[in-house]
Design a protein around this motif. Structure first.
Motif, PDB file in Angstrom:
ATOM      1  N   SER A  24      27.137  16.459  -7.591  1.00  0.00           N
ATOM      2  CA  SER A  24      26.090  17.444  -7.869  1.00  0.00           C
ATOM      3  C   SER A  24      25.399  17.130  -9.184  1.00  0.00           C
ATOM      4  CB  SER A  24      26.680  18.858  -7.883  1.00  0.00           C
ATOM      5  OG  SER A  24      27.555  19.057  -8.981  1.00  0.00           O
ATOM      6  N   ASP A  25      26.152  16.688 -10.189  1.00  0.00           N
ATOM      7  CA  ASP A  25      25.533  16.300 -11.464  1.00  0.00           C
ATOM      8  C   ASP A  25      24.581  15.126 -11.276  1.00  0.00           C
ATOM      9  OD1 ASP A  25      26.826  18.283 -12.868  1.00  0.00           O
ATOM     10  OD2 ASP A  25      28.441  16.990 -13.601  1.00  0.00           O
ATOM     11  N   TRP A  26      24.946  14.209 -10.373  1.00  0.00           N
ATOM     12  CA  TRP A  26      24.088  13.044 -10.138  1.00  0.00           C
ATOM     13  C   TRP A  26      22.786  13.455  -9.451  1.00  0.00           C
ATOM     14  CZ3 TRP A  26      23.769   8.589 -12.306  1.00  0.00           C
ATOM     15  CH2 TRP A  26      23.028   7.559 -11.719  1.00  0.00           C
ATOM     16  N   ILE A  27      22.855  14.408  -8.547  1.00  0.00           N
ATOM     17  CA  ILE A  27      21.633  14.908  -7.907  1.00  0.00           C
ATOM     18  C   ILE A  27      20.689  15.479  -8.968  1.00  0.00           C
ATOM     19  CG2 ILE A  27      20.693  16.647  -6.330  1.00  0.00           C
ATOM     20  CD1 ILE A  27      23.285  16.363  -4.671  1.00  0.00           C
ATOM     21  N   VAL A  28      21.235  16.255  -9.899  1.00  0.00           N
ATOM     22  CA  VAL A  28      20.416  16.825 -10.970  1.00  0.00           C
ATOM     23  C   VAL A  28      19.800  15.722 -11.821  1.00  0.00           C
ATOM     24  CG1 VAL A  28      20.443  18.242 -13.054  1.00  0.00           C
ATOM     25  CG2 VAL A  28      21.749  18.962 -11.038  1.00  0.00           C
ATOM     26  N   GLN A  29      20.615  14.741 -12.190  1.00  0.00           N
ATOM     27  CA  GLN A  29      20.120  13.653 -13.042  1.00  0.00           C
ATOM     28  C   GLN A  29      18.992  12.883 -12.360  1.00  0.00           C
ATOM     29  OE1 GLN A  29      23.211  11.233 -14.794  1.00  0.00           O
ATOM     30  NE2 GLN A  29      21.856   9.451 -14.960  1.00  0.00           N
ATOM     31  N   CYS A  30      19.162  12.583 -11.064  1.00  0.00           N
ATOM     32  CA  CYS A  30      18.127  11.842 -10.337  1.00  0.00           C
ATOM     33  C   CYS A  30      16.851  12.673 -10.210  1.00  0.00           C
ATOM     34  CB  CYS A  30      18.637  11.457  -8.949  1.00  0.00           C
ATOM     35  SG  CYS A  30      19.960  10.221  -8.947  1.00  0.00           S
ATOM     36  N   ALA A  31      17.006  13.960  -9.904  1.00  0.00           N
ATOM     37  CA  ALA A  31      15.839  14.816  -9.690  1.00  0.00           C
ATOM     38  C   ALA A  31      15.030  14.986 -10.971  1.00  0.00           C
ATOM     39  CB  ALA A  31      16.275  16.177  -9.160  1.00  0.00           C
ATOM     40  N   ARG A  32      15.666  14.923 -12.120  1.00  0.00           N
ATOM     41  CA  ARG A  32      14.987  15.138 -13.399  1.00  0.00           C
ATOM     42  C   ARG A  32      14.355  13.876 -13.977  1.00  0.00           C
ATOM     43  NH1 ARG A  32      19.209  19.340 -16.401  1.00  0.00           N
ATOM     44  NH2 ARG A  32      18.255  21.263 -15.590  1.00  0.00           N
ATOM     45  N   ARG A  72       0.809  -1.218   0.000  1.00  0.00           N
ATOM     46  CA  ARG A  72       0.000   0.000   0.000  1.00  0.00           C
ATOM     47  C   ARG A  72       0.841   1.266   0.000  1.00  0.00           C
ATOM     48  NH1 ARG A  72      -2.159  -0.853   4.475  1.00  0.00           N
ATOM     49  NH2 ARG A  72      -1.170   0.738   5.774  1.00  0.00           N
ATOM     50  N   VAL A  73       1.964   1.222   0.680  1.00  0.00           N
ATOM     51  CA  VAL A  73       2.769   2.429   0.868  1.00  0.00           C
ATOM     52  C   VAL A  73       3.766   2.596  -0.276  1.00  0.00           C
ATOM     53  CG1 VAL A  73       4.429   3.574   2.378  1.00  0.00           C
ATOM     54  CG2 VAL A  73       2.511   2.324   3.359  1.00  0.00           C
ATOM     55  N   GLU A  74       3.828   3.778  -0.808  1.00  0.00           N
ATOM     56  CA  GLU A  74       4.758   4.102  -1.880  1.00  0.00           C
ATOM     57  C   GLU A  74       6.165   4.220  -1.315  1.00  0.00           C
ATOM     58  OE1 GLU A  74       4.240   7.923  -3.902  1.00  0.00           O
ATOM     59  OE2 GLU A  74       3.662   6.738  -5.658  1.00  0.00           O
ATOM     60  N   ARG A  75       7.116   3.558  -1.955  1.00  0.00           N
ATOM     61  CA  ARG A  75       8.498   3.602  -1.484  1.00  0.00           C
ATOM     62  C   ARG A  75       9.119   4.966  -1.806  1.00  0.00           C
ATOM     63  NH1 ARG A  75      11.479  -1.293  -1.443  1.00  0.00           N
ATOM     64  NH2 ARG A  75      13.000  -0.502  -2.936  1.00  0.00           N
ATOM     65  N   PRO A  76       9.738   5.611  -0.821  1.00  0.00           N
ATOM     66  CA  PRO A  76      10.363   6.903  -1.098  1.00  0.00           C
ATOM     67  C   PRO A  76      11.652   6.755  -1.901  1.00  0.00           C
ATOM     68  CG  PRO A  76      10.746   6.254   1.180  1.00  0.00           C
ATOM     69  CD  PRO A  76       9.818   5.230   0.593  1.00  0.00           C
ATOM     70  N   ARG A  77      11.896   7.726  -2.761  1.00  0.00           N
ATOM     71  CA  ARG A  77      13.164   7.826  -3.478  1.00  0.00           C
ATOM     72  C   ARG A  77      14.144   8.568  -2.568  1.00  0.00           C
ATOM     73  NH1 ARG A  77      12.183  11.475  -8.124  1.00  0.00           N
ATOM     74  NH2 ARG A  77      14.174  10.700  -8.950  1.00  0.00           N
ATOM     75  N   VAL A  78      15.338   7.998  -2.379  1.00  0.00           N
ATOM     76  CA  VAL A  78      16.277   8.563  -1.407  1.00  0.00           C
ATOM     77  C   VAL A  78      17.664   8.686  -2.026  1.00  0.00           C
ATOM     78  CG1 VAL A  78      17.420   8.194   0.812  1.00  0.00           C
ATOM     79  CG2 VAL A  78      14.997   7.664   0.573  1.00  0.00           C
ATOM     80  N   LEU A  79      18.288   9.829  -1.783  1.00  0.00           N
ATOM     81  CA  LEU A  79      19.697  10.047  -2.121  1.00  0.00           C
ATOM     82  C   LEU A  79      20.390  10.556  -0.859  1.00  0.00           C
ATOM     83  CD1 LEU A  79      21.209  11.658  -5.271  1.00  0.00           C
ATOM     84  CD2 LEU A  79      21.891  12.511  -3.017  1.00  0.00           C
ATOM     85  N   VAL A  80      21.498   9.921  -0.500  1.00  0.00           N
ATOM     86  CA  VAL A  80      22.243  10.288   0.712  1.00  0.00           C
ATOM     87  C   VAL A  80      23.505  11.050   0.331  1.00  0.00           C
ATOM     88  CG1 VAL A  80      23.505   9.425   2.708  1.00  0.00           C
ATOM     89  CG2 VAL A  80      21.376   8.315   2.013  1.00  0.00           C
ATOM     90  N   SER A  81      23.702  12.200   0.961  1.00  0.00           N
ATOM     91  CA  SER A  81      24.933  12.969   0.835  1.00  0.00           C
ATOM     92  C   SER A  81      25.654  12.876   2.180  1.00  0.00           C
ATOM     93  CB  SER A  81      24.602  14.424   0.485  1.00  0.00           C
ATOM     94  OG  SER A  81      25.751  15.234   0.547  1.00  0.00           O
ATOM     95  N   THR A  82      26.848  12.314   2.195  1.00  0.00           N
ATOM     96  CA  THR A  82      27.483  11.941   3.460  1.00  0.00           C
ATOM     97  C   THR A  82      28.950  12.340   3.506  1.00  0.00           C
ATOM     98  OG1 THR A  82      28.163  10.031   4.815  1.00  0.00           O
ATOM     99  CG2 THR A  82      27.843   9.626   2.485  1.00  0.00           C
ATOM    100  N   ASP A  83      29.435  12.708   4.703  1.00  0.00           N
ATOM    101  CA  ASP A  83      30.862  12.963   4.896  1.00  0.00           C
ATOM    102  C   ASP A  83      31.539  11.754   5.538  1.00  0.00           C
ATOM    103  OD1 ASP A  83      29.749  13.189   7.406  1.00  0.00           O
ATOM    104  OD2 ASP A  83      30.831  15.002   7.964  1.00  0.00           O
ATOM    105  N   ILE A  84      31.070  10.560   5.201  1.00  0.00           N
ATOM    106  CA  ILE A  84      31.635   9.320   5.735  1.00  0.00           C
ATOM    107  C   ILE A  84      33.158   9.300   5.508  1.00  0.00           C
ATOM    108  CG2 ILE A  84      31.197   8.091   3.564  1.00  0.00           C
ATOM    109  CD1 ILE A  84      30.598   5.590   5.223  1.00  0.00           C
ATOM    110  N   GLY A  85      33.870   8.892   6.542  1.00  0.00           N
ATOM    111  CA  GLY A  85      35.329   8.880   6.470  1.00  0.00           C
ATOM    112  C   GLY A  85      35.963  10.211   6.784  1.00  0.00           C
ATOM    113  N   GLY A  86      35.131  11.181   7.167  1.00  0.00           N
ATOM    114  CA  GLY A  86      35.631  12.529   7.418  1.00  0.00           C
ATOM    115  C   GLY A  86      36.114  12.728   8.822  1.00  0.00           C
ATOM    116  N   THR A  87      35.523  13.695   9.513  1.00  0.00           N
ATOM    117  CA  THR A  87      36.064  14.133  10.794  1.00  0.00           C
ATOM    118  C   THR A  87      35.674  13.249  11.974  1.00  0.00           C
ATOM    119  OG1 THR A  87      34.166  15.627  11.001  1.00  0.00           O
ATOM    120  CG2 THR A  87      36.195  16.530  10.059  1.00  0.00           C
ATOM    121  N   ASP A  88      34.651  12.405  11.847  1.00  0.00           N
ATOM    122  CA  ASP A  88      34.282  11.504  12.936  1.00  0.00           C
ATOM    123  C   ASP A  88      33.632  10.255  12.342  1.00  0.00           C
ATOM    124  OD1 ASP A  88      31.442  12.119  12.527  1.00  0.00           O
ATOM    125  OD2 ASP A  88      31.873  14.010  13.521  1.00  0.00           O
TER     126      ASP A  88
END
Length: 212
Positions: free
Chosen positions: A167-175, A65-81
């Motif tokens: 950033s280009d990938w965010i645009v491509q996914c959003a469009r 019944r529930v529509e699956r959300p489209r998700v993109l994660v922007s992460t600083d993994i491996g960064g300061t903590d």
């Protein structure tokens, strides 16, 4: 152990370890069911099959019944903590609940796309077991293909600089032709999202941003 027996769930679990816990009249937490007094063992339902109907009947109906959300994660993994390593593991554990469209390394500090790939490698090890619980877990190779490197340099006072793979990938996914919005979860730097909106302001109405 009876391999044919139906599963049981404990009534109480310890946070952090997911171990069943028990207590008698003395209110002391124990991990061994046999260590509490008999009156508590036979007079209180420490084990049961309460989630069985939920998982077998109600959960599949909810998923349909529930529509699956489209998700993109922007992460600083491996960064300061190390927190985003933990967050990425947690996110992938629930990846069958989303349409994961992007994993962008948007670092503060030394974090890079390779750190996302490291977590995906561990996910690949567990993937056969995860698939036994849900057929909606994304293939590890599909996740590797959508892992992108974001901006590596800070941006000037205007808030934008040069486009990045992320950033280009965010645009491509959003469009993409999809009526659902794209949820962008910003765990790290916001530069790639800002750049995407600068380069393609038409995508603003398709985005839902959660910035922590």
């Amino acid at each position: 152990d009876d391999q044919a027996a139906e599963p049981l769930w404990a009534r109480f679990y310890e946070l952090g370890t997911n171990r069943p816990i028990f207590t008698g009249r003395d209110r002391v937490l124990r991990y061994d069911f046999n260590e509490i007094e008999r009156e508590r063992r036979v007079g209180y339902a420490y084990y049961g099959r309460w989630p069985a109907r939920l998982l077998a009947e109600e959960y599949p109906r909810w998923r349909a019944r529930v529509e699956r959300p489209r998700v993109l994660v922007s992460t600083d993994i491996g960064g300061t903590d190390p927190d985003d390593f933990q967050s990425m593991v947690h996110f992938l554990l629930y990846a069958d609940m989303f349409d994961v469209e992007g994993l962008v390394s948007s670092p503060y500090g030394p974090g890079r796309r390779d750190h996302i790939l490291q977590v995906i490698d561990h996910y690949a090890t567990d993937y056969p077991n995860l698939k036994q619980h849900s057929d909606r877990y994304p293939d590890p190779e599909a996740l590797r293909r959508i892992a992108k490197q974001g901006a590596l340099q800070g941006v000037p006072g205007s808030g934008v600089g040069a486009p990045s793979e992320g950033s280009d990938w965010i645009v491509q996914c959003a469009r993409r032709q999809d009526t659902r919005p794209l949820w962008v979860l910003v765990w790290g730097g916001i530069e790639d999202l800002a750049q995407a909106l600068h380069d393609a302001p038409d995508i603003a109405g398709k985005l839902r941003v959660y910035f922590i």
